[in-house]
Design a protein around this motif. Structure first.
Motif, short mmCIF file in Angstrom:
data_model
loop_
_atom_site.label_atom_id
_atom_site.label_comp_id
_atom_site.label_asym_id
_atom_site.label_seq_id
_atom_site.Cartn_x
_atom_site.Cartn_y
_atom_site.Cartn_z
N VAL A 90 4.15 21.76 90.96
CA VAL A 90 2.84 21.69 91.61
C VAL A 90 3.04 21.06 92.98
O VAL A 90 4.03 20.36 93.21
N PRO A 91 2.12 21.31 93.92
CA PRO A 91 2.25 20.67 95.23
C PRO A 91 2.17 19.15 95.12
O PRO A 91 1.33 18.62 94.39
N GLY A 92 3.01 18.44 95.84
CA GLY A 92 2.99 16.98 95.84
C GLY A 92 2.27 16.44 97.05
O GLY A 92 1.77 17.20 97.90
N TRP A 93 2.24 15.10 97.17
CA TRP A 93 1.52 14.50 98.29
C TRP A 93 2.20 14.77 99.63
O TRP A 93 1.59 14.63 100.69
N SER A 94 3.47 15.18 99.58
CA SER A 94 4.14 15.51 100.84
C SER A 94 3.51 16.72 101.51
O SER A 94 3.67 16.93 102.73
N ALA A 95 2.75 17.52 100.71
CA ALA A 95 2.07 18.68 101.28
C ALA A 95 0.98 18.28 102.26
O ALA A 95 0.54 19.08 103.09
N LEU A 96 0.53 17.01 102.19
CA LEU A 96 -0.47 16.51 103.13
C LEU A 96 0.10 16.44 104.54
O LEU A 96 -0.64 16.39 105.52
N PHE A 97 1.43 16.40 104.63
CA PHE A 97 2.10 16.33 105.93
C PHE A 97 2.87 17.63 106.16
O PHE A 97 4.05 17.61 106.51
N SER A 98 2.19 18.73 105.93
CA SER A 98 2.85 20.04 106.03
C SER A 98 3.35 20.33 107.44
O SER A 98 4.23 21.17 107.64
N GLU A 99 2.78 19.65 108.41
CA GLU A 99 3.22 19.86 109.79
C GLU A 99 4.63 19.34 110.01
O GLU A 99 5.35 19.79 110.89
N TYR A 100 5.03 18.36 109.18
CA TYR A 100 6.37 17.77 109.28
C TYR A 100 7.09 17.88 107.94
O TYR A 100 7.32 16.88 107.25
N PRO A 101 7.44 19.08 107.51
CA PRO A 101 8.07 19.26 106.19
C PRO A 101 9.44 18.59 106.12
O PRO A 101 10.25 18.68 107.05
N GLY A 102 9.67 17.88 105.03
CA GLY A 102 10.96 17.23 104.81
C GLY A 102 11.12 15.90 105.52
O GLY A 102 12.16 15.24 105.38
N PHE A 103 10.11 15.49 106.30
CA PHE A 103 10.22 14.22 107.02
C PHE A 103 10.12 13.03 106.08
O PHE A 103 10.86 12.05 106.21
N ALA A 104 9.17 13.07 105.13
CA ALA A 104 8.98 11.98 104.16
C ALA A 104 9.91 12.21 102.97
O ALA A 104 9.89 13.26 102.34
N THR A 105 10.75 11.21 102.67
CA THR A 105 11.71 11.30 101.56
C THR A 105 11.51 10.13 100.61
O THR A 105 10.58 9.32 100.79
N ASP A 106 12.38 10.02 99.63
CA ASP A 106 12.32 8.88 98.70
C ASP A 106 12.49 7.55 99.42
O ASP A 106 11.92 6.54 99.01
N SER A 107 13.26 7.54 100.50
CA SER A 107 13.45 6.30 101.24
C SER A 107 12.16 5.85 101.92
O SER A 107 11.91 4.65 102.09
N THR A 108 11.30 6.80 102.30
CA THR A 108 10.01 6.47 102.90
C THR A 108 9.16 5.69 101.91
O THR A 108 8.55 4.66 102.26
N VAL A 109 9.12 6.17 100.67
CA VAL A 109 8.38 5.48 99.60
C VAL A 109 8.97 4.10 99.34
O VAL A 109 8.25 3.10 99.23
#
Length: 555
Positions: free
Chosen positions: A329-348
């Protein structure tokens, strides 16, 4: 004889010199980037395996040798020593610092042992099952970093409980009021001598606090040091470390999002397609250990505010990791679709880690001249000094060295050279091609990063499959799975490095255990690909999406 004693004393120094000189003809004779990188790789790998130098010192060698051979500039090598993994590690260590500072790990560990029991087999099964399940949805590194502090606490609590039970029992056996024991001893003189021998006090232990057996004395003086009272305790710690490292890696194999190599395979494939000791009664000592564990848990008292906050942040971190990009299912990273792959586990990890320095843990008070106690500040859950004492900088350097070495293999073309050696395999039987490619991938991934290995190997194996008219998935699936079989070295993958940082394992321990796991892993993959996987995915049929566009069946 004196000569050999000198060799024994200076063996590490001699090993370093010997290794450097013996391998030197490789870059001198061949004199190309691949050979020079191979020389660097062999030297670093030898020092890691033998521990001739401290592991972290060895990890710095790529930063010296790669620029010296002109493979990579120093600035580029230096950037490999601090990557996304290190930010993830910092965030996770913030969590671990708070967990240990407020004894949450002890509470969880004691509760777990009270529920499961002190039987190492059940504990190991429980830890491996839960770790593997978490690793299916979280990254392998995050899972290992979350579970390892709890596993360490469980091991230490069992060791402490067994020590207390043993001391209590030995005090009882040596008590002057034990008439039953005195009668037994008078029957057999040999038995008397044995028991007297067994109850000799260990140097450094006060007799008033109880005596322990000569077995403990022997094990303490046999070079294990004072960290472990018995060999059993040491082996328990090793067992916990290895089970966490291996299960966090194995669990990630089962889902697309479980490990980066599976994701790379899925992305490449889509692009390519488009162009199990139950029921045994507890022994007396286990019951006594269980009682000690229960008493230790009661000493903790009711759960405190700081523990609750730490536990909540722990759960939030896990949920954020899971929901970032679950895959189905889509995750919360989809909220930042303009920057795909920018937010990772290290961000959390960093987001939650920063909260530990912000959320108040207790008020700081002072007494005024009038005798009134007033609050003037607050103390957060953790301080920077506490974080620094927990942060394993040596492991950060160790993993960084692995990243630098992997980058060097890629830049020099060594990885591609190794991969190209697979191309003559086309004339061999398909099962032998799969076995050789799986073994080569498993070997390469020990010294190169898993993502780098699969990225290099996939484009080479695909044309090979096409050339011999074999369904590409027949070769690519086992190779992708074998890329995750990095169990030999602490630097082979981040989960290995995390468990190694607890100090219970030596490199040779991981090599001996990991070699068996690697062999079993490859054997299981081979068994699966040659039996149920083939009919399930119809791998005997050459697919229509492959370049030859043929629907013929393989002979």
């Amino acid at each position: 004889m004196k000569f050999f004693s000198y060799i024994l004393v200076y063996r590490r120094f001699l090993l370093v010199v010997f290794t450097v000189l013996v391998l030197l003809p490789l870059p001198i004779v061949l004199h190309n980037k691949e050979a020079e990188c191979a020389y660097t790789l062999f030297v670093v790998a030898t020092f890691w395996l033998t521990e001739a130098l401290p592991l972290s010192v060895t990890a710095l060698l790529p930063s010296l040798m790669l620029p010296m051979f002109g493979i990579m500039p120093s600035k580029k090598v230096a950037s490999a020593y601090f990557k996304d993994f290190h930010l993830l590690l910092i965030g996770v260590i913030c969590l671990a610092t708070s967990i240990e500072k407020w004894n949450l790990h002890k509470r969880i560990a004691l509760k777990m042992v009270m529920m499961v029991g002190v039987n190492p087999a059940w504990l190991t099964l429980g830890f491996m099952s839960s770790t593997a399940f978490l690793s299916m949805w979280l990254s392998n590194t995050s899972t290992a970093a979350m579970v390892m502090p709890i596993a360490e606490a469980v091991a230490q609590q069992i060791i402490n409980a067994e020590a207390e039970v043993e001391a209590t029992q030995m005090t009882y056996f040596n008590g002057s009021t034990n008439h039953g024991l005195e009668i037994d001893e008078s029957v057999n003189g040999h038995e008397i001598n044995e028991r007297k021998e067994k109850t000799k006090p260990v140097p450094g232990y006060n007799n008033d606090t109880g005596k322990i057996s000569s077995k403990v004395e022997l094990e303490k003086t046999s070079g294990m040091g004072t960290k472990y009272r018995t060999k059993k305790g040491h082996m328990t710690c090793k067992l916990m470390c290895l089970c966490i490292a291996y299960s966090s890696t194995i669990g990630g194999l089962t889902t697309i999002t479980g490990t980066s190599t599976n994701l790379i395979f899925a992305e490449y494939f889509n692009t390519f397609k488009e162009t199990f000791k139950c029921g045994k009664t507890k022994i007396v000592q286990q019951k006594a250990c269980a009682e000690v564990i229960k008493q230790e848990y009661q000493k903790l008292g009711p759960i405190r505010y700081q523990e609750i906050v730490t536990l909540v942040l722990f759960i939030i971190m896990a949920l954020l990791w899971f929901s970032r990009d679950p895959g189905f299912v889509p995750g919360w990273s989809a909220l930042f679709s303009e920057y795909p792959g920018f937010a990772t586990d290290s961000t959390v990890a960093l987001l939650i880690g920063l909260l530990f320095f912000l959320i108040p843990a207790k008020r700081l008070t002072e007494t005024t001249p009038t005798g009134e106690i007033v609050a003037f500040d607050y103390s957060p859950l953790i301080t920077w000094k506490e974080f620094q004492s927990f942060m394993p900088w040596d492991i950060a350097i160790l993993v960084g060295g692995g990243f630098a070495l992997a980058d060097g293999c890629e830049e020099s073309g060594l990885s591609k050279w190794i991969g190209n050696k697979l191309s003559p395999l086309g004339s061999l039987p398909i099962w032998l091609i799969i076995l050789i490619s799986s073994l080569m991938v498993t070997s390469l991934t020990e010294v190169a990063s898993n993502p780098a290995t699969i990225t290099v190997v996939l484009p080479i194996l695909s044309p090979l499959a096409e050339a011999i008219h074999v369904n590409p998935l027949y070769i690519l699936i086992p190779s992708t799975l074998c890329t995750s079989f990095a169990f030999l070295l602490p630097v082979a993958n981040p989960p290995n490095a995390i468990v190694f940082s607890y100090g219970h394992l030596k490199v040779i321990d991981m090599v001996k255990a990991g070699l068996g796991v690697n062999i079993v892993g490859v054997a299981v993959v081979m068994l699966g690909i040659c039996t149920w996987i083939v009919p399930m995915f119809d791998l005997y049929t050459y697919p229509s999406w492959a370049p030859a566009m043929s629907n013929e069946t393989m002979p």
